[in-house]
Design a protein around this motif. Sequence first.
Motif, short mmCIF file in Angstrom:
data_model
loop_
_atom_site.label_atom_id
_atom_site.label_comp_id
_atom_site.label_asym_id
_atom_site.label_seq_id
_atom_site.Cartn_x
_atom_site.Cartn_y
_atom_site.Cartn_z
N LEU A 231 48.35 50.84 40.21
CA LEU A 231 48.08 49.96 39.08
C LEU A 231 48.44 48.50 39.40
O LEU A 231 47.80 47.57 38.92
N ALA A 232 49.45 48.33 40.25
CA ALA A 232 49.87 46.98 40.60
C ALA A 232 48.74 46.24 41.33
O ALA A 232 48.48 45.05 41.06
N HIS A 233 48.07 46.93 42.26
CA HIS A 233 46.93 46.31 42.96
C HIS A 233 45.83 45.96 41.97
O HIS A 233 45.22 44.89 42.04
N ALA A 234 45.57 46.88 41.03
CA ALA A 234 44.55 46.60 40.01
C ALA A 234 44.95 45.39 39.19
O ALA A 234 44.11 44.54 38.85
N GLY A 235 46.24 45.28 38.89
CA GLY A 235 46.74 44.14 38.13
C GLY A 235 46.49 42.83 38.87
O GLY A 235 46.14 41.81 38.26
N ARG A 236 46.65 42.85 40.19
CA ARG A 236 46.38 41.64 40.97
C ARG A 236 44.90 41.26 40.91
O ARG A 236 44.54 40.09 40.79
N ALA A 237 44.05 42.27 40.97
CA ALA A 237 42.61 42.00 40.88
C ALA A 237 42.27 41.35 39.54
O ALA A 237 41.47 40.41 39.46
N VAL A 238 42.92 41.83 38.48
CA VAL A 238 42.70 41.26 37.15
C VAL A 238 43.08 39.78 37.14
O VAL A 238 42.32 38.92 36.67
N ALA A 239 44.25 39.50 37.70
CA ALA A 239 44.70 38.10 37.75
C ALA A 239 43.71 37.25 38.53
O ALA A 239 43.38 36.12 38.13
N GLU A 298 33.52 41.63 44.31
CA GLU A 298 34.05 40.99 45.52
C GLU A 298 35.55 40.73 45.38
O GLU A 298 36.32 40.98 46.32
N LEU A 299 35.95 40.25 44.21
CA LEU A 299 37.37 39.94 43.99
C LEU A 299 38.20 41.22 44.03
O LEU A 299 39.33 41.22 44.53
N CYS A 300 37.66 42.31 43.48
CA CYS A 300 38.37 43.60 43.55
C CYS A 300 38.53 44.00 45.01
O CYS A 300 39.62 44.43 45.44
N ASP A 301 37.46 43.85 45.76
CA ASP A 301 37.46 44.20 47.17
C ASP A 301 38.57 43.43 47.89
O ASP A 301 39.37 44.00 48.64
#
Lengths: 461, 376
Positions: A231-239, A298-301
């Motif tokens: 979830l932390a990685h997903a949180g970074r993608a959100v930011a 792309e940003l998620c990637d």
Amino acid sequence: MPLSTDLFDRLRAIVGAEHVRHTTGDLTPYARDATPLFDRLPDAVVFPADTAEVAAVLRLATEHRVPVVPRGAGSNLCAATVALNGGIVLVTTRMNRIREISPTELLAVVEPGVTTAALADAATAHGLLFPPDPGSRTVSTVGGNVATCAGGLRGLKYGVTRNYVLGLEAVLPTGEVIRTGGRLWKDVAGYDLTRLLTGSEGTLAVITEITMALLPAPADTGTGIAYFPDLAHAGRAVADILSAGIVPATLEFLDRSCVNAVEDFADLGLRRDAGALLLFGDDGTSDAVRRDLNRMAELCDAAGATEWTLAEDVAGAEALLTARRCSLPALSRLGSLTILEDATVPRPRIAEMVDRIDAIADRHTVTIATFGHAGDGNLHPTCVVADPNDTESIERAHAAFDDIFRTAIELGGTITGEHGVGAAKLPHLRAQLGDDQMQLLSRIKSAFDPARILNPGKLGS
Amino acid sequence: MTGVFDPEELSRCISCGFCLPACPTYAATGDEASSPRGRINLMRALETGRLDADDPTLLEQSSACLGCRACEPVCPAGVPYGSLLEQWRDHQWRGRHRPPLARLLTIVASLPPVVRAMGWGRFVLPAGRGIDKATRPATPGTPKQPAQPTPPAGTGASLMLGCFERAMFPNVSRAARTLLPGLKVPDDQGCCGALHAHNGESTKGRALARRLGERLPGRIVTTSGGCAAHLADVIGRDRVAELSEVVDVSALPERRVAGRRVRVTLQDSCHLRNGLGVWREPREILSAVADFVETPGANECCGAAGTHSLLRPIESRRILDRKLDAIEAGGADVVVAVNPGCLRQLRTGLRRRKSRVRAVHLAEFLTKPDGGARTR
């Protein structure tokens, strides 16, 4: 204190005998709403047909000092419609007409018992959009949405219910009918009672008509999903997405437990081994949607997504969103009791909050699954308890949530982003608002409801 | 705790209310007591002793529920409502609380078929509708367990005649035999017990299903959606197939009437759709041989609901009238049913209003060149 025979007679005279319930059997289904652990039989349930009947019931209740708890579909998650002190549950489901959809003024006028989905569908039929879409939209009523200021999956881009309420008709507990706001976006005559009543959780007045702003429907929508190790990685993608200047219509995340529960129900072919899933989507012109979806992917990637994919068509996107809306009830597949909260923090603190929730779960040895509206910082940590009668586990869950609420406030957030305070979170409200504001709430409550009969034991009490 | 219910099944409901919009009786009343969530709260009150079995609301709601199980596919928590309803009625309808007509019907269903065919079974016996526990669809309208593509002919499969269907609609199984000539059709079959299971005798209902499973070894093909779901629950999904799962229409000519393709619509069988997840198959078949029109609300109960149409005729007819309005508005020549109870309900209602639409079972539709449409 049971109601007198005379009072029942008068209730029957107001709404008709067939619209008053009084036996234990008939009252039982109204002893609770969608909130676990709150259960109290009311003394009567009434189903008024119109504003005049609501006013007459309230006048009677004030005269006899009987509590009245307004209720729509009973899908709220904060025990806002449980009759803690007994009394009358006033159900709005008979007041369920859509009175007007105005494409020229971009608004709708509805009675409180209309379901959210019915209003949204009616808007769609006129080429319009009613943006607020709480997870329970097929069930919940518009009156309930206004009373709890319901949020939903589109909050980040479109805001929440309060951003669309233009005007209200409401009945004061003493029986007077007031109209606040109206059909105008610009209207500053008087205190903004429309906003005050929105989110007042049935403690100030009973809403009997809503004038709701609508928007032109977007030409196109698109949805995609990305998987992350956690979830932390997903949180970074959100930011990253938000700081890139994209404000998507949808930005939802689910941790592994939630993904598996949703997959058990919906069978969409989601990856069960991923640590977290991010659901992203946007609407607008086709070109803009396509461009934003690709950029988000792309940003998620770049943020460490292990895999991403875009939904092929509208049906596929809708299936994903429907599945997301079912996260909470689907989680109950993991255990019989699910206690759900909606602590919310400012966007830059999401990843930190997620980490803190994990640590809190470990400290209290409880299972917490987290999903939520990542884009607006609105998290839904959900504690799953295997046995609903295991009081020791339930106590640990409550201790964990005490910590979660404290942490949310510490990070500049709130104990509740969209579910409301109700009876469930009233004990935590003082920690966020402080003594002075709690007293002000109580004085406001008294100004509307001098006999303090409306939904006692909730906000303002 | 009174031990009426399986505690695990009863505790699975978290009262989210997602079932409310799917429930036909809640739609009619707007009263929480006649919603699946409200009924589960009533069951819990019975279980904890807050209400006793004599409570009028318990009696009323255990009977008012159609048992259509439309709440199951929409339940994210996976509450096995149909199973809970069986447990509820088992307890609630013991002794004097059992509707006398329900008692009579289950007795008739247990009679040898010859007696039923000759006598009163023809007039009173409604359709059984199955309740399964093990198999339920995953998402609204998504079949979880698609039909096995096993050819039924020549593999030891049998055609189930159905105690109600063979008495009231003998042409249905005749048509099924024409469509699937390889099926064995033993005469000594007995009842599948669906009717018992749904009317307060689930133990007997399951025993009857097991007995039928022994009498018809191998795969059982049925023309009744309700029987299919109950039978599958007891003897296993892999041993049961409903007609639309196995019939091959590739060789069948299109159904024509008055020089054009027949316009046909479908009324789902609730238990076939909500219990077994079979709803695409009959639509694909009908689309292949005729002009298929979807009727809004085809997935909703027609009001037959097992014994409901007999026990609560006024409510049943109200539900039916709305449905017939929708069917007639769609302009179909024929409405196809996949369960004898639905067929009886639709046919009675259409005749009563002297409609030009005909109600026909799927098997008959596929064996008549005009699909049973009215010729003009």
